[in-house]
Design a protein around this motif. Structure first.
Motif, short mmCIF file in Angstrom:
data_model
loop_
_atom_site.label_atom_id
_atom_site.label_comp_id
_atom_site.label_asym_id
_atom_site.label_seq_id
_atom_site.Cartn_x
_atom_site.Cartn_y
_atom_site.Cartn_z
N MET A 23 0.85 -1.20 0.00
CA MET A 23 0.00 0.00 0.00
C MET A 23 0.89 1.24 0.00
N ARG A 24 0.56 2.20 -0.88
CA ARG A 24 1.35 3.42 -0.96
C ARG A 24 1.14 4.26 0.30
N ASP A 25 2.15 5.06 0.63
CA ASP A 25 2.02 5.96 1.78
C ASP A 25 2.11 7.42 1.35
N ASP A 26 1.90 7.69 0.02
CA ASP A 26 2.03 9.06 -0.48
C ASP A 26 0.73 9.56 -1.13
N TRP A 27 -0.41 9.11 -0.62
CA TRP A 27 -1.69 9.54 -1.17
C TRP A 27 -1.95 11.00 -0.83
N VAL A 28 -2.54 11.70 -1.78
CA VAL A 28 -2.95 13.09 -1.62
C VAL A 28 -4.46 13.15 -1.77
N GLU A 29 -5.12 14.05 -1.04
CA GLU A 29 -6.57 14.20 -1.15
C GLU A 29 -6.90 15.57 -1.72
N GLU A 30 -7.89 15.60 -2.62
CA GLU A 30 -8.43 16.84 -3.16
C GLU A 30 -9.90 16.62 -3.46
N LYS B 30 -13.22 15.08 -3.21
CA LYS B 30 -13.62 13.78 -2.68
C LYS B 30 -12.68 12.65 -3.10
N VAL B 31 -11.60 12.97 -3.77
CA VAL B 31 -10.76 11.91 -4.33
C VAL B 31 -9.40 11.86 -3.65
N ARG B 32 -8.76 10.71 -3.77
CA ARG B 32 -7.40 10.53 -3.28
C ARG B 32 -6.58 9.89 -4.38
N PHE B 33 -5.31 10.27 -4.45
CA PHE B 33 -4.47 9.83 -5.55
C PHE B 33 -3.02 9.99 -5.17
N ALA B 34 -2.16 9.32 -5.90
CA ALA B 34 -0.71 9.44 -5.73
C ALA B 34 -0.16 10.35 -6.82
N ILE B 35 0.93 11.04 -6.51
CA ILE B 35 1.54 11.95 -7.47
C ILE B 35 2.75 11.30 -8.14
N ALA C 164 2.28 4.12 -14.98
CA ALA C 164 2.06 3.32 -13.77
C ALA C 164 1.22 4.07 -12.74
N VAL C 165 1.60 5.31 -12.41
CA VAL C 165 0.85 6.03 -11.39
C VAL C 165 -0.54 6.40 -11.88
N LEU C 166 -0.68 6.73 -13.16
CA LEU C 166 -2.00 7.06 -13.70
C LEU C 166 -2.92 5.85 -13.67
#
Length: 370
Positions: free
Chosen positions: A1-8, A10-15, A81-83
């Motif tokens: 599980m990634r530990d670099d999620w960002v929230e904006e 209602k969504v969460r995503f990795a950069i 990959a991240v997308l």
């Protein structure tokens, strides 16, 4: 599980290694509101995000605006990959497609397959003008085209040759150049649409201090009244005026007679669709979004049909050689004098008014003395 999620939103995503600018969230917020209203009005929402980066916009269009299908295109295959991970964890299977190709190729492919979209988002670096004509091949009539410009130097009048090359317009320096950037973008979209016998109607425009973004609606007819023209500014006395093509050879400052600098052609019509922006404000309240978004939309509704320029308070103080009166008091004095006056989201320390600058200076002096 990634530990670099960002929230904006209602969504969460990795950069990961993708570009992401948190300060641009306001532009994405407004796009989500406009897209959600479109879906309510038309019963569907299909989106192309032509330069998607990490995928925050497809996620928000799907989860918050209710898009049934989003084509997420990113020209840099290193972001695959991240997308893929972001969209897989945040979107329903069968509601999106990921590609890595040139945006113009994507738009032509849509046209060849008669695959037309309700909203096309072009979040480009520099100017979006290389993509406007081709995007029109892929959009539905009545659909929304969302454009980005990050080249404030060109739109701000610091490179006239480049502004002519990129926008087909002369951009000169004056106190209202941030609004000029929005109007150059809309003017470019209007010109490209008119080449096909179509027209555009502004939905909203936003300047966040760095980036210009405009959303326009594409219509299958030429406008009854042309909305393009020129903006003249006199560095001698500080007065603005507008002009059409026929007046170009006779332009002089109405106030002092000196020769003004002239920008254009650019969009001189409304900066926003006041009714649509009002609906966006209502939806933001309904969704209990932050007060700053609601206040921003309220200011945008007020400034929508004001003249295509503004007067910075600092410029009023400098030209009048006086202390600057409170903005609200000056606007109230102008209204009492029979003029229109509002704030502008483009510059927090400026006013928009149809009063001549000389009147603004007289009223400011009177307020300073009182």
């Amino acid at each position: 599980m990634r530990d670099d999620w960002v929230e904006e939103g209602k969504v969460r995503f990795a950069i990961a290694n993708a570009f992401y600018r948190p300060s641009s969230q306001v532009g994405r917020d407004l796009a989500v509101l406009a897209a959600a209203l479109y879906r309510q009005h038309h019963g569907q929402l299909r989106v192309i995000d032509a330069m998607t980066g990490c995928g925050v916009r497809p996620l928000r269009y799907h989860q918050e605006a209710g898009a049934s299908w989003v084509w997420a295109n990113e020209g840099n295959p290193d972001l695959q990959a991240v997308l893929t991970e972001n969209l897989r964890q945040g979107m329903t299977p069968g509601t999106y497609r990921i590609t890595h190709q040139d945006a113009n190729q994507l738009f032509f492919s849509c046209a060849q397959h008669q695959d037309y979209y309700d909203l096309i988002d072009i979040d480009s670096f520099g100017s979006p003008t290389p993509f406007i004509s081709t995007a029109l091949w892929a959009i539905k009539f009545g659909g929304l085209l969302y454009l980005t410009s990050t080249d404030g130097r060109t739109t701000g009048g610091h490179s006239v040759d480049k502004s002519i090359q990129v926008y087909g317009a002369c951009a000169r320096s004056h106190p209202a150049v941030h609004e000029q950037g929005l109007r150059l973008l809309m003017g470019a979209a209007a010109q490209k649409a008119s080449e096909r016998g179509w027209s555009i109607q502004p939905v909203f425009s936003i300047f966040n201090g760095v980036i210009h973004r405009v959303m326009v609606r594409v219509l299958p007819r030429l406008p009854k009244v042309p909305q393009g023209g020129f903006l003249a500014y006199c560095h001698g006395c500080g007065q603005f005026r507008t002009a059409n093509w026929r007046q170009l050879g006779q332009l002089g400052c109405d106030a002092c007679g000196k020769a003004p600098v002239v920008s254009g052609p650019l969009w001189l019509g409304p900066l926003h669709d006041a009714d649509y922006v009002g609906q966006m404000e209502h939806l933001a309240r309904q969704w209990q979004w932050p007060q700053k978004i609601q206040r921003l939309l309220a200011v945008m509704a007020q400034e929508a049909t004001m003249p295509p320029y503004y007067y910075p308070l600092a410029d009023i103080g400098r030209r009048g050689q006086m202390d600057i009166p409170p903005r609200q008091r000056l606007m109230e004095a102008l209204r009492q004098g029979g003029y229109r006056a509002t704030r502008t989201h483009v510059d927090a320390q400026a006013i928009k008014t149809d009063a001549p600058l000389a009147i603004c200076l007289d009223m400011a002096r009177a307020l300073t003395r009182s």
